[in-house]
Design a protein around this motif. Structure first.
Motif, PDB file in Angstrom:
ATOM      1  N   SER A  52      13.069   9.972 -25.481  1.00  0.00           N
ATOM      2  CA  SER A  52      12.117   8.864 -25.585  1.00  0.00           C
ATOM      3  C   SER A  52      10.740   9.197 -25.013  1.00  0.00           C
TER       4      SER A  52
ATOM      5  N   ILE B  95      13.626   3.171 -27.679  1.00  0.00           N
ATOM      6  CA  ILE B  95      14.737   3.998 -27.192  1.00  0.00           C
ATOM      7  C   ILE B  95      14.999   3.721 -25.720  1.00  0.00           C
ATOM      8  N   LEU B  96      13.932   3.652 -24.950  1.00  0.00           N
ATOM      9  CA  LEU B  96      14.045   3.436 -23.506  1.00  0.00           C
ATOM     10  C   LEU B  96      13.533   2.038 -23.189  1.00  0.00           C
TER      11      LEU B  96
ATOM     12  N   TYR C 203       6.139   6.544 -23.568  1.00  0.00           N
ATOM     13  CA  TYR C 203       7.517   6.669 -24.025  1.00  0.00           C
ATOM     14  C   TYR C 203       7.782   5.697 -25.169  1.00  0.00           C
ATOM     15  N   ASP C 204       8.840   5.956 -25.906  1.00  0.00           N
ATOM     16  CA  ASP C 204       9.256   5.097 -27.011  1.00  0.00           C
ATOM     17  C   ASP C 204      10.066   3.944 -26.434  1.00  0.00           C
TER      18      ASP C 204
END
Length: 103
Positions: free
Chosen positions: A50, A71-72, A67-68
């Motif tokens: 992520s 996903i996270l 970060y993504d």
């Protein structure tokens, strides 16, 4: 994750919105060590799918991580720097596995 646990006590959340996290280093000596060992930081962050990018800021002694957030989860990132590490780690691994499986 063990390395993150060791660094965690020197870091605090400076700013956090979903997908963007600024960590401030409480100790200038530790920040200099992070900067000197940037290759290890690179390896540590590259292990997580992520993490999109990071940048060290020498002036503010901070680390900006993008970060993504799909996903996270935002909540998990918040807990990671506020709650008991073992609890967060166990919960986080479970959430991460579920979110990756759903993709």
């Amino acid at each position: 994750m063990e390395q993150l646990q060791q660094l965690r006590r020197y870091l605090s959340v400076g700013h956090h919105i979903p997908g963007r996290l600024r960590l401030r280093c409480r100790n200038p000596i530790v920040f200099q060590m992070i900067k000197r060992e940037e290759n290890q930081l690179n390896e540590l962050l590259a292990q997580h799918p992520s993490i999109e990018s990071y940048r060290l800021n020498l002036t503010t002694q901070s680390i900006l991580i993008t970060y993504d957030a799909e996903i996270l989860p935002f909540e998990l990132v918040e807990q990671l720097f506020c709650d008991d590490f073992d609890t967060v780690l166990n919960t986080g691994q479970s959430l991460l596995q579920r979110s990756l499986a759903a993709q």
